[in-house]
Design a protein around this motif. Structure first.
Motif, mmCIF file in Angstrom:
data_model
loop_
_atom_site.group_PDB
_atom_site.id
_atom_site.type_symbol
_atom_site.label_atom_id
_atom_site.label_comp_id
_atom_site.label_asym_id
_atom_site.label_seq_id
_atom_site.Cartn_x
_atom_site.Cartn_y
_atom_site.Cartn_z
ATOM 1 N N TYR A 159 30.290 32.867 46.906
ATOM 2 C CA TYR A 159 31.575 32.333 47.371
ATOM 3 C C TYR A 159 32.700 32.722 46.411
ATOM 4 C CZ TYR A 159 35.154 28.854 48.541
ATOM 5 O OH TYR A 159 36.330 28.243 48.872
ATOM 6 N N PHE A 160 32.403 32.649 45.119
ATOM 7 C CA PHE A 160 33.427 33.005 44.130
ATOM 8 C C PHE A 160 33.778 34.489 44.210
ATOM 9 C CE2 PHE A 160 34.493 34.548 39.850
ATOM 10 C CZ PHE A 160 35.643 33.818 39.622
ATOM 11 N N GLU A 161 32.758 35.354 44.371
ATOM 12 C CA GLU A 161 33.021 36.787 44.447
ATOM 13 C C GLU A 161 33.805 37.133 45.709
ATOM 14 O OE1 GLU A 161 32.568 39.024 42.206
ATOM 15 O OE2 GLU A 161 31.629 37.631 40.808
ATOM 16 N N GLU A 162 33.489 36.475 46.820
ATOM 17 C CA GLU A 162 34.191 36.768 48.068
ATOM 18 C C GLU A 162 35.640 36.308 48.024
ATOM 19 O OE1 GLU A 162 31.980 34.992 51.173
ATOM 20 O OE2 GLU A 162 30.259 36.342 50.996
ATOM 21 N N ASN A 163 35.914 35.227 47.296
ATOM 22 C CA ASN A 163 37.266 34.639 47.270
ATOM 23 C C ASN A 163 37.868 34.710 45.874
ATOM 24 O OD1 ASN A 163 37.255 33.286 50.128
ATOM 25 N ND2 ASN A 163 35.333 32.658 49.169
ATOM 26 N N ARG A 164 37.460 35.703 45.120
ATOM 27 C CA ARG A 164 37.963 35.834 43.749
ATOM 28 C C ARG A 164 39.480 35.962 43.717
ATOM 29 N NH1 ARG A 164 35.973 37.751 38.778
ATOM 30 N NH2 ARG A 164 33.904 38.093 39.695
ATOM 31 N N GLU A 165 40.024 36.763 44.602
ATOM 32 C CA GLU A 165 41.471 36.986 44.603
ATOM 33 C C GLU A 165 42.232 35.694 44.923
ATOM 34 O OE1 GLU A 165 44.797 39.851 46.804
ATOM 35 O OE2 GLU A 165 42.651 40.010 47.281
ATOM 36 N N LEU B 20 41.202 32.534 44.565
ATOM 37 C CA LEU B 20 41.037 31.580 43.462
ATOM 38 C C LEU B 20 41.879 31.981 42.262
ATOM 39 C CD1 LEU B 20 37.184 31.091 43.780
ATOM 40 C CD2 LEU B 20 38.934 29.450 44.431
ATOM 41 N N SER B 21 41.944 33.280 41.987
ATOM 42 C CA SER B 21 42.778 33.746 40.880
ATOM 43 C C SER B 21 44.253 33.449 41.144
ATOM 44 C CB SER B 21 42.557 35.244 40.675
ATOM 45 O OG SER B 21 43.403 35.725 39.664
ATOM 46 N N LEU B 22 44.689 33.639 42.396
ATOM 47 C CA LEU B 22 46.083 33.323 42.729
ATOM 48 C C LEU B 22 46.362 31.825 42.612
ATOM 49 C CD1 LEU B 22 46.841 35.613 45.804
ATOM 50 C CD2 LEU B 22 47.863 35.728 43.541
ATOM 51 N N LEU B 23 45.384 30.999 42.962
ATOM 52 C CA LEU B 23 45.571 29.553 42.818
ATOM 53 C C LEU B 23 45.723 29.169 41.354
ATOM 54 C CD1 LEU B 23 43.039 28.212 45.472
ATOM 55 C CD2 LEU B 23 45.516 27.895 45.502
ATOM 56 N N ASP B 24 44.917 29.773 40.487
ATOM 57 C CA ASP B 24 45.048 29.496 39.054
ATOM 58 C C ASP B 24 46.407 29.951 38.531
ATOM 59 O OD1 ASP B 24 42.521 28.409 39.026
ATOM 60 O OD2 ASP B 24 41.548 30.288 38.446
ATOM 61 N N LYS B 25 46.827 31.127 38.978
ATOM 62 C CA LYS B 25 48.127 31.628 38.534
ATOM 63 C C LYS B 25 49.248 30.734 39.061
ATOM 64 C CE LYS B 25 51.000 35.771 38.573
ATOM 65 N NZ LYS B 25 51.121 37.179 39.041
ATOM 66 N N HIS B 26 49.121 30.301 40.307
ATOM 67 C CA HIS B 26 50.144 29.427 40.888
ATOM 68 C C HIS B 26 50.227 28.114 40.113
ATOM 69 C CE1 HIS B 26 51.719 26.408 43.764
ATOM 70 N NE2 HIS B 26 52.492 27.412 44.163
ATOM 71 N N LYS B 27 49.090 27.550 39.745
ATOM 72 C CA LYS B 27 49.103 26.295 38.993
ATOM 73 C C LYS B 27 49.759 26.474 37.629
ATOM 74 C CE LYS B 27 46.106 22.547 37.343
ATOM 75 N NZ LYS B 27 46.769 22.495 36.050
ATOM 76 N N SER B 28 49.443 27.622 36.966
ATOM 77 C CA SER B 28 50.041 27.882 35.662
ATOM 78 C C SER B 28 51.553 28.016 35.767
ATOM 79 C CB SER B 28 49.425 29.155 35.076
ATOM 80 O OG SER B 28 50.046 29.479 33.861
ATOM 81 N N SER C 174 33.686 24.606 39.022
ATOM 82 C CA SER C 174 35.034 24.544 38.474
ATOM 83 C C SER C 174 35.816 25.810 38.816
ATOM 84 C CB SER C 174 34.967 24.352 36.956
ATOM 85 O OG SER C 174 36.266 24.335 36.400
ATOM 86 N N GLN C 175 35.150 26.974 38.747
ATOM 87 C CA GLN C 175 35.823 28.218 39.089
ATOM 88 C C GLN C 175 36.176 28.284 40.571
ATOM 89 O OE1 GLN C 175 33.075 31.232 37.832
ATOM 90 N NE2 GLN C 175 33.598 31.046 35.663
ATOM 91 N N CYS C 176 35.341 27.679 41.406
ATOM 92 C CA CYS C 176 35.571 27.702 42.857
ATOM 93 C C CYS C 176 36.477 26.577 43.338
ATOM 94 C CB CYS C 176 34.229 27.629 43.599
ATOM 95 S SG CYS C 176 33.156 29.053 43.313
ATOM 96 N N HIS C 177 36.998 25.748 42.415
ATOM 97 C CA HIS C 177 37.904 24.648 42.770
ATOM 98 C C HIS C 177 37.237 23.683 43.757
ATOM 99 C CE1 HIS C 177 41.713 27.192 41.695
ATOM 100 N NE2 HIS C 177 40.774 27.242 40.769
ATOM 101 N N CYS C 178 36.016 23.303 43.441
ATOM 102 C CA CYS C 178 35.284 22.396 44.320
ATOM 103 C C CYS C 178 35.667 20.946 44.027
ATOM 104 C CB CYS C 178 33.772 22.579 44.128
ATOM 105 S SG CYS C 178 33.182 24.187 44.645
ATOM 106 N N SER C 179 35.687 20.148 45.061
ATOM 107 C CA SER C 179 35.994 18.733 44.905
ATOM 108 C C SER C 179 34.727 17.951 44.556
ATOM 109 C CB SER C 179 36.610 18.196 46.206
ATOM 110 O OG SER C 179 35.677 18.316 47.274
ATOM 111 N N GLU C 180 34.904 16.677 44.233
ATOM 112 C CA GLU C 180 33.760 15.848 43.883
ATOM 113 C C GLU C 180 32.836 15.641 45.078
ATOM 114 O OE1 GLU C 180 32.827 14.760 40.997
ATOM 115 O OE2 GLU C 180 34.526 15.717 39.997
ATOM 116 N N SER C 181 33.395 15.650 46.274
ATOM 117 C CA SER C 181 32.544 15.473 47.461
ATOM 118 C C SER C 181 31.582 16.644 47.619
ATOM 119 C CB SER C 181 33.420 15.330 48.705
ATOM 120 O OG SER C 181 34.200 16.494 48.898
ATOM 121 N N VAL C 182 32.054 17.853 47.294
ATOM 122 C CA VAL C 182 31.168 19.022 47.365
ATOM 123 C C VAL C 182 30.055 18.899 46.348
ATOM 124 C CG1 VAL C 182 31.050 21.526 47.051
ATOM 125 C CG2 VAL C 182 32.993 20.521 48.270
#
Length: 659
Positions: free
Chosen positions: A370-376, A378-386, A332-340
């Motif tokens: 993966y989450f640690e490498e792309n933390r920034e 993923l955080s921007l995606l969450d902020k953008h959605k909000s 959920s934190q990594c924004h994975c799809s159901e296929s993943v």
């Protein structure tokens, strides 16, 4: 002087005859000649007087005469011989001094000085050469002493550095230039020795810190010499310095490896502690007991890890369930799809084995990395959605039925927030696109957000937003076309009520002038809030600025409503009687005002605009107070403007309108 054979004269006849001209002009010679001549005469005459007194015998006088002449001749010849010997000695000394000067100048690599250019006597030339030799010998002694000192320094430094000393020729002295080169070479050796000693002490200090932290025990004599307190045992040779660098590198690498392994072990142990649900006191005691990065701590952590692994094997099903829960959260934190998620075939496996546990751990570690490498990103995606959801919420509020309920400057705050979001969201989208490009350039695959690329995700958001706008517009258009008759009659009723209320408020505008009628929401004429009473002469900037802001907002709303009203195309043919006749067969539509019967002439004199050009909102208002009296102005007052200062105009309307 004697003859050319350089034989000392014994008789006057052996001497070469000299002319008196040789002493002419030489004062000391002339004076000496006069002194000797006078002395010889005086001594001769006194000798004669004594001889005459002694005897007149010719034989005796002859013997005495011969003795006098022989002794006088002998003394004179001896004096001449002495000076001739001195002359020869001076010449020999000059030759010897010249040879010695030549040798010294050669050793000192100097040019031979010119002798006799001052035209001095041989004795003076001898003294001058002797003085010059003494000076040259001092220079040679000083240079030799300096050379010996440099040689001793070189031997000491080369011994410390483990190098072969430079060869010095003992048979010849170096020149001043060569001596300067030797001095520079010695200074270079001294500087290198100093640098090596400084490096040794610096590296030794770092090694001791690492040894203390690791609790390291030296295994070789060299390591003991480096770590020991007696620095003199360590010789700063080339080999020892290379060995020192290697020792420092190895022990530093060992510390880094120990730190890395300890960090890895601690993380694994912490995870196992959480999985095993061990007591907090037991964990804290272990942490306090084994701190730092020593080998003792490393061994304790290895032992603890083995113990926890054994406990984990005994509770493998519980651990797999926990790992699946953590994996779901990480997905959920990594924004994975159901296929993943479906790609991991072992997620629903019920064969609880160590292999299955290991597969879950590997999968969890993969997505954590993966989450640690792309933390920034993923955080921007969450902020953008909000921010995007908030923007959509504000747009829906702006299009809602209660959008004009501006309580406490709500419209102004929402407008400012919309402007701020309109600036923030594009900036975040630009950063997301740049990070997505860098990710794709690094890994060769696009960055996915719930199975979509960043570009598709952003484009879909804007497309959905535009589709939602089109759906709202289509729904409004369909609703308007579906109920045209009801809208017309409701609009007619609205204008009838408006007419009565205008009459009630004693409006001076004639009803025949339709363009001057303005359909203004009741909120515009709402009674303003009671202001806080302040003592005389005192005001607050907050109240003034707020009142000014509310006044500006009120003015903007009135201007907007008036612009909308100008676009309405009113029909002048419909009257209240036609509206009443139209309402007669329809019992579901009626006026909500308890009106007093009007005279037909009044209704006919003031035709109302047609309903076809009016858009009727769906909101209604309740009426709690019905006017009981209708007043009409005389035609004379029809040119006057409405009285907006009356209490009836400023009061809040509680009339329920189809509006």
């Amino acid at each position: 002087m004697n003859n050319t054979n350089n034989v000392a004269p014994t008789r006057f006849k052996d001497m070469e005859f000299r002319d008196m001209e040789i002493i002419k002009g030489i004062k000391w010679a002339e004076t000496m000649y006069e002194t000797l001549d006078a002395g010889l005469k005086k001594s001769f005459l006194n000798w004669v007087v004594v001889v005459l007194t002694l005897s007149q015998n010719e034989v005796d006088v002859k013997e005495w005469k011969k003795t006098f002449i022989d002794q006088f001749e002998e003394r004179c010849c001896e004096m001449v011989a002495d000076m001739q010997e001195l002359h020869e000695q001076v010449i020999n000394n000059i030759e010897k001094y010249l040879k010695k000067t030549q040798v010294l100048c050669k050793d000192l690599q100097m040019e031979m000085p010119v002798v006799g250019h001052k035209k001095l006597g041989l004795y003076q030339e001898q003294l001058l050469l002797k003085k010059r030799i003494i000076e040259l010998e001092k220079i040679v002694d000083a240079r030799q002493a300096e050379l010996n000192e440099l040689h001793q320094k070189q031997l000491k430094l080369c011994t410390s550095l483990g190098r072969e000393p430079m060869f010095f020729n003992a048979n010849s002295l170096p020149s001043s230039t060569e001596l300067a080169d030797i001095q520079a070479y010695i200074e270079k050796l001294e500087q290198e020795t100093f640098d090596r000693e400084e490096k040794f002490y610096s590296v030794k200090e770092k090694i001791i810190e690492i040894v203390t932290e690791l609790e390291y025990i030296p295994s070789t004599k060299f390591e003991s010499d480096v770590i020991g307190q007696n620095e003199s045992k360590f010789v700063i040779t080339d080999n020892n310095m290379r060995a020192l660098d290697k020792f420092y590198y190895n022990i530093q690498k060992e510390l880094e490896d120990v730190k890395e392994e300890i960090g890895t072990l601690r993380n694994k142990i912490e995870q196992l502690w959480v999985l095993l649900d061990l007591e907090f006191i037991e964990r804290e005691d272990f942490r306090k007991k084994y701190t730092g990065n020593s080998k003792k701590t490393l061994e304790a952590l290895r032992t603890e890890l083995q113990r926890c692994v054994q406990l984990k094997k005994a509770n493998i099903k519980v651990f797999i369930d926990k790992l699946r829960q953590e994996l779901s959260e990480v997905w959920s934190q990594c924004h994975c799809s159901e296929s993943v998620k479906n790609d991991f075939r072992f997620l629903n496996s019920d064969c609880y084995t160590e292999d299955l546990l290991e597969l879950h751990e590997v999968q969890l570690e993969k997505w954590r990395s993966y989450f640690e490498e792309n933390r920034e990103t993923l955080s921007l995606l969450d902020k953008h959605k909000s921010l995007w959801d908030r923007m959509i919420e504000l747009e829906n509020a702006a299009n809602g039925p209660d959008r004009y309920n501006n309580r406490g400057g709500k419209l102004l705050r929402e407008e400012k927030e919309r402007n701020l979001l309109a600036k923030q969201i594009p900036k975040i989208e630009e950063i997301l696109m740049e990070q997505a490009e860098r990710y794709e350039a690094r890994y060769g695959s696009p960055f996915l957000n719930y199975g979509e690329t960043i570009l598709d995700y952003i484009n879909n958001l804007y497309a959905n937003r535009e589709n939602a706008k089109q759906i709202r517009l289509s729904a409004r258009k369909a609703q308007k076309e579906a109920t045209p008759m009801s809208t017309t009659k409701c609009t007619t009723a609205l204008f009838a009520c408006t007419s009565n209320m205008v009459s009630k408020r004693q409006l001076d505008t004639p009803l025949t002038d339709v363009k001057k009628i303005r359909l203004t929401p009741r909120k515009v004429f709402a009674e303003p809030r009671q202001k806080l009473k302040l003592p005389a002469g005192k005001t607050t900037n907050h109240n003034i600025s707020r009142a000014k802001r509310l006044s500006q907002e009120r003015k903007k709303r009135i201007d907007k409503i008036r612009r909308v009203s100008k676009k309405l195309d009113y029909k002048k043919n419909d009257t209240y009687i036609e509206f009443k006749n139209d309402l007669t067969p329809r019992f579901d539509l009626r006026s909500t005002l308890n009106l007093v019967d009007e005279e037909p002439s009044t209704s006919a004199a003031h035709p109302l605009p047609g309903p076809s050009a009016i858009r009727v909102p769906s909101t209604t208002r309740n009426i709690t107070k019905t006017p009981t009296k209708i007043q009409h102005k005389s035609p004379k007052s029809s040119t006057k403007s409405p009285n907006f200062n009356s209490k009836l105009t400023a009061a809040k309307s509680q009339t329920k309108l189809i509006f």
